[in-house]
Scaffold this active site. Structure first.
Site, short mmCIF file in Angstrom:
data_model
loop_
_atom_site.label_atom_id
_atom_site.label_comp_id
_atom_site.label_asym_id
_atom_site.label_seq_id
_atom_site.Cartn_x
_atom_site.Cartn_y
_atom_site.Cartn_z
N SER A 288 0.85 -1.19 0.00
CA SER A 288 0.00 0.00 0.00
C SER A 288 0.89 1.24 0.00
O SER A 288 2.02 1.20 0.48
CB SER A 288 -0.87 0.03 1.25
OG SER A 288 -0.07 0.29 2.40
N ASP A 289 0.38 2.33 -0.55
CA ASP A 289 1.04 3.60 -0.29
C ASP A 289 0.90 3.86 1.22
O ASP A 289 0.13 3.17 1.91
CB ASP A 289 0.44 4.73 -1.12
CG ASP A 289 1.40 5.93 -1.21
OD1 ASP A 289 2.32 6.03 -0.37
OD2 ASP A 289 1.24 6.76 -2.13
N TRP A 290 1.62 4.84 1.73
CA TRP A 290 1.70 5.04 3.19
C TRP A 290 0.35 5.50 3.75
O TRP A 290 -0.09 6.61 3.48
CB TRP A 290 2.84 6.01 3.48
CG TRP A 290 4.17 5.33 3.65
CD1 TRP A 290 5.04 5.52 4.69
CD2 TRP A 290 4.80 4.34 2.81
NE1 TRP A 290 6.14 4.69 4.55
CE2 TRP A 290 6.03 3.97 3.42
CE3 TRP A 290 4.44 3.69 1.63
CZ2 TRP A 290 6.89 3.01 2.87
CZ3 TRP A 290 5.30 2.74 1.08
CH2 TRP A 290 6.49 2.42 1.69
N GLU A 291 -0.29 4.60 4.45
CA GLU A 291 -1.65 4.82 5.01
C GLU A 291 -2.73 4.79 3.93
O GLU A 291 -3.79 5.38 4.11
CB GLU A 291 -1.73 6.12 5.80
CG GLU A 291 -0.84 6.11 7.03
CD GLU A 291 -0.74 7.49 7.68
OE1 GLU A 291 -1.72 8.24 7.66
OE2 GLU A 291 0.36 7.79 8.19
N ALA A 292 -2.47 4.12 2.85
CA ALA A 292 -3.50 4.00 1.80
C ALA A 292 -4.31 2.72 1.95
O ALA A 292 -5.25 2.48 1.20
CB ALA A 292 -2.85 4.04 0.42
#
Ligand code: BGC
Length: 792
Positions: A288-292
């Site tokens: 995932s992207d950071w916190e996605a």
């Protein structure tokens, strides 16, 4: 220091100098004899740069063995240990921007994930390479590959397992904050750049990460907006660079913040399980992207790793980790799925040979003074490549009255803050979120700390010393009177303007990542006008993350415009190489520059949560073509100090007797499209048509041409007027002619057939339905040759 300068000059002079390509025919000599003499030495150095090792073949690696080993190794692991492999340890809890914990009892050392696409972020003694958009502007696969190799070496040297690049979003909107990280506004060009970058990086044993999957085309509302995109457009446009990444064997892919057609990208089953792991048959792992990541359920929809993992102290925001353990134990995520997630992560690690002899992480991204930081120097001789690519990505937009190259000018005035060094030093602003001195990268996570930054002022001073030129400068953008005064009575006034952009977590001058308008910053237009009003030989240099408006473009005193983009740490040297003709300009625009803002039809809908991609396939030049809008400078455009002629186009077909051919041609699905990897099958991608033509350097000096092939599909395909499907980069001595072959596959001539859910020809039985028009030329509008291919 004195010793070093001549060596630097020698190394960047292009190889074709040794041919004695005469740069000046009008009796001016400009020391080019001197350069030729140096050139002899240069050739050796240049040759050495192409060491075999640099070009290690690493294309389409075979995942079978890596996956088999991963499965065998992971056999019998506990749910907890498997989950550890899939769950980041949390932000800033270890050395890198993303970390997977070590599992000592399994002898697993953990994984370090680190930004960025243009250099190792948050580390010292690293290089800042030209940004992605400049890489694309070279239209040179060899340079793209070599940049990938050099990046790979630097990440490896720092102990990074997974380098978080390349970035390959499509610059759908001209103001998109992160467009500079990507490879321009055409999927074919971006796909080639992605392929070469990944092959280069992974040849050094570093895992690349293709991002951001998918439709992260604006920073505004990137975590909350949904990109509404048609199936055909997804396949033909936005997916293509990822398809090329899969063909390059990319180890990891990052899903994006935004929603895709109403579902978060990181839990979008159609995008993850359907396209990426299904149609493209990709066997790497998806982070995932950071916190996605917004759920534990995302595991069932194709997410393999969550980043950065645990967010709060009590772990309440943790979607994998303990929650995933519980979900597996409760049967909500099947154990087989967890095993598959872990297998993909470990297979990538085996595939790149990271299980033995990999350097340990030797820096701390969050704490530069930590003892973990061993300050290992990974820069090697990469400054040479950076300087060369900076020059090779510089686009000459206008050149009248022989303004360029500069020939021993008596006097030069340099005007504008972008000509000089940053007053606060090159790394003052966090993640480069500011504009101070020459602009050579945008801002955000897609950046790195400069080891140094050569400004145009410094580079041009060196030349002034050689040429005995009187150099004046005025580095203030707002004091127009003094600027004008400095420009007065000089042989040449070079005025520098800039525009920057970046990621939304940092705001600069009201620009929340995306640019709020397309004008030059710091009243750049007024500066240009003030200088041009006082000097009849005004040259404009632009350092910019993307297109800007140039209302003064036709001013008769503006004799040349040089588009330098965001070229990296050697900015000044690269520019000087072009200005003085040591590098004959060969960069081409990787996006369109419009006459006015309203001519861009795809824009950020500032007030809406739904971003409708109503232009479908017609982004950038395709939109200008479809809407009959004349751009100021079109995609693919760029001048040279010489001229080229094109002739003798013909095309040939070598039948490969593929059993799928007849169905494909009839517009029918040829194989089971639910079969994994149906979109990357050989019969679809074998290059069976060859378009051949000749290019001649018709001028008196050596130079590089970038012949481009655009295709008009049969009308029944309902495709954009013309799409790029090939380019080459050819360096030619004066008078020299070369034959260029551009090759096409069935995929290159396919549409995504929504009804059949397959790649097919447009179908239809008339000759018109089967005929593709070929346009070969020097840009997306400057066509020199025409031909056709008829399917038979
Ligand atoms: C960016 C990614 C980056 C990550 C880690 C995110 O905000 O979108 O591109 O890799 O942060 O820094």
């Amino acid at each position: 220091m004195k010793q070093i300068v001549p060596i630097l000059l020698v190394l960047v002079v292009p190889a074709w100098y040794v041919s004695g390509g005469h740069l000046f025919t009008d009796g001016h000599v400009n020391g080019h004899h001197k350069l030729e003499a140096r050139g002899e030495k240069l050739f050796h150095n240049y040759g050495q740069y192409l060491l075999k090792e640099e070009h290690a073949e690493f294309v389409r690696p075979d995942w079978t063995e890596a996956t088999r080993r991963a499965k065998a190794w992971l056999h019998g692991w506990s749910v907890e240990d498997l989950v550890t492999l899939t769950s980041g340890v949390g932000w800033a809890r270890d050395n890198c921007v993303g970390n997977i914990a070590a599992i000592p009892h399994k002898n697993f050392p953990g994984l370090c994930l680190e930004d960025s696409p243009l250099g190792v972020r948050f580390a010292d003694r690293v290089s800042v390479f030209p940004a992605g958009v400049n890489t694309a502007a070279t239209f040179d696969r060899d340079l793209m590959r070599r940049r990938g190799v050099a990046l790979g070496k630097e990440f490896r040297g720092k102990g990074v397992h997974i380098a978080l690049g390349p970035m390959m979003n499509m610059a759908r909107v001209p103001e998109g904050g992160r467009n500079f990280e990507g490879f321009g506004a055409d999927p074919y060009l971006a796909g080639e750049a992605a392929f070469e970058t990944i092959v280069g990086m992974q040849s050094q044993g570093v895992q690349a990460c293709a991002k951001h999957y998918l439709n992260n085309e604006q920073e505004h509302g990137r975590r909350t907006t949904t990109s509404e995109v048609s199936d055909r457009t997804q396949h033909e446009l936005y997916l293509h660079p990822f398809l090329r990444s899969v063909q390059a064997g990319v180890a990891s892919i990052m899903c994006s913040y935004n929603l895709i057609n109403g579902t978060y990208a990181c839990e979008n089953d159609a995008a993850l399980n359907g396209w990426l792991k299904g149609e493209l048959g990709w066997e790497g792992f998806l982070m995932s992207d950071w916190e996605a990541n917004h759920s534990t359920e995302s595991a069932n929809h194709g997410l393999d790793m969550t980043m950065p993992g645990v967010i709060k102290e009590d772990g309440t925001d943790e979607f994998f980790g303990n929650r995933l353990v519980k979900a597996v134990k409760d049967g909500k995520v099947p154990r087989e799925r967890l095993e598959d997630m872990a297998t993909r992560i470990i297979a990538a690690w085996f595939l790149l040979g990271q299980d033995s002899g990999y350097p340990p992480v030797n820096f701390n991204a969050f704490s530069p003074n930590d003892t973990a930081n061993k300050h290992i120097d990974v820069q090697a001789d990469h400054h040479q490549l950076i300087r060369k690519m900076g020059a090779a990505s510089t686009v000459l937009l206008k050149n009248t009255r022989a303004a360029l190259p500069l020939i021993q000018p008596r006097s030069i005035a340099l005007i504008g803050s972008d000509a000089g060094p940053a007053l606060k030093g090159p790394n003052w602003y966090p993640d480069r979120a500011g504009l101070d001195g020459v602009l050579a990268q945008g801002w955000g996570s897609g950046t790195a700390d400069y080891p140094y930054l050569i400004s145009p002022l410094e580079a041009i001073q060196t030349r002034a010393r050689e040429d005995h030129t009187s150099l004046s400068w005025h580095l203030n953008d707002f004091d127009l009177q003094r600027a004008a005064h400095t420009a007065l009575n000089k042989d040449t006034a070079i005025v520098f303007i800039a525009a920057t952009a970046g990621e939304e977590y940092l705001t600069v001058d009201g620009n929340v990542g995306d640019r709020k308008n397309l004008t030059a910053w710091n009243a750049g237009d007024a500066l240009v006008e003030a200088v041009a009003a006082h000097n009849p030989n005004t040259i404009v240099v632009v350092h910019s993350v993307g297109p800007i408006l140039m209302p003064w473009v036709n001013h008769e005193n503006i004799t040349a415009i040089v588009w330098a983009g965001v070229p990296g740490q050697e900015a000044g040297n690269s520019l000087a190489d072009v200005l003085y003709g040591d590098w004959n300009p060969s960069g081409r625009l990787p996006y369109t520059i419009a006459k006015k803002e309203a001519d861009y039809k795809s824009r950020i809908p500032w007030d809406h949560q739904k971003v409708h991609y109503t232009e479908d396939l017609n982004i950038d030049y395709r939109g200008f073509d479809a809407n009959n809008i004349a751009p100021l400078f079109e995609f693919g455009y760029g001048l040279s100090y010489t001229t080229f002629e094109y002739f003798g186009l013909h095309s040939s077909f070598s039948d490969d007797f593929a059993p799928e051919a007849a169905n494909w041609m009839a517009g029918l699905a040829t194989s089971d499209t639910t079969k994994r990897g149906s979109a990357i099958e050989d019969w679809l991608h074998r290059k069976i048509w060859t378009v051949t033509f000749k290019v001649q350097n018709a001028g008196a000096i050596a130079g590089t041409e970038v012949p481009q092939l655009y295709i008009t599909f049969p009308a029944s395909a309902n495709s954009p007027p013309r799409v790029l499907r090939g380019f080459e980069n050819v360096m030619l001595r004066a008078g020299e002619t070369v034959a260029v072959d551009l090759k096409l596959s069935r995929y290159d001539l396919s549409v995504w057939n929504v009804e059949k859910q397959a790649w097919t020809a447009p179908g239809g039985s008339s000759i018109e339905d089967k005929t593709y028009t070929l346009h070969v030329g020097a840009s997306s509008r400057d066509f020199r040759l025409k031909g056709s291919i008829t399917l038979a």
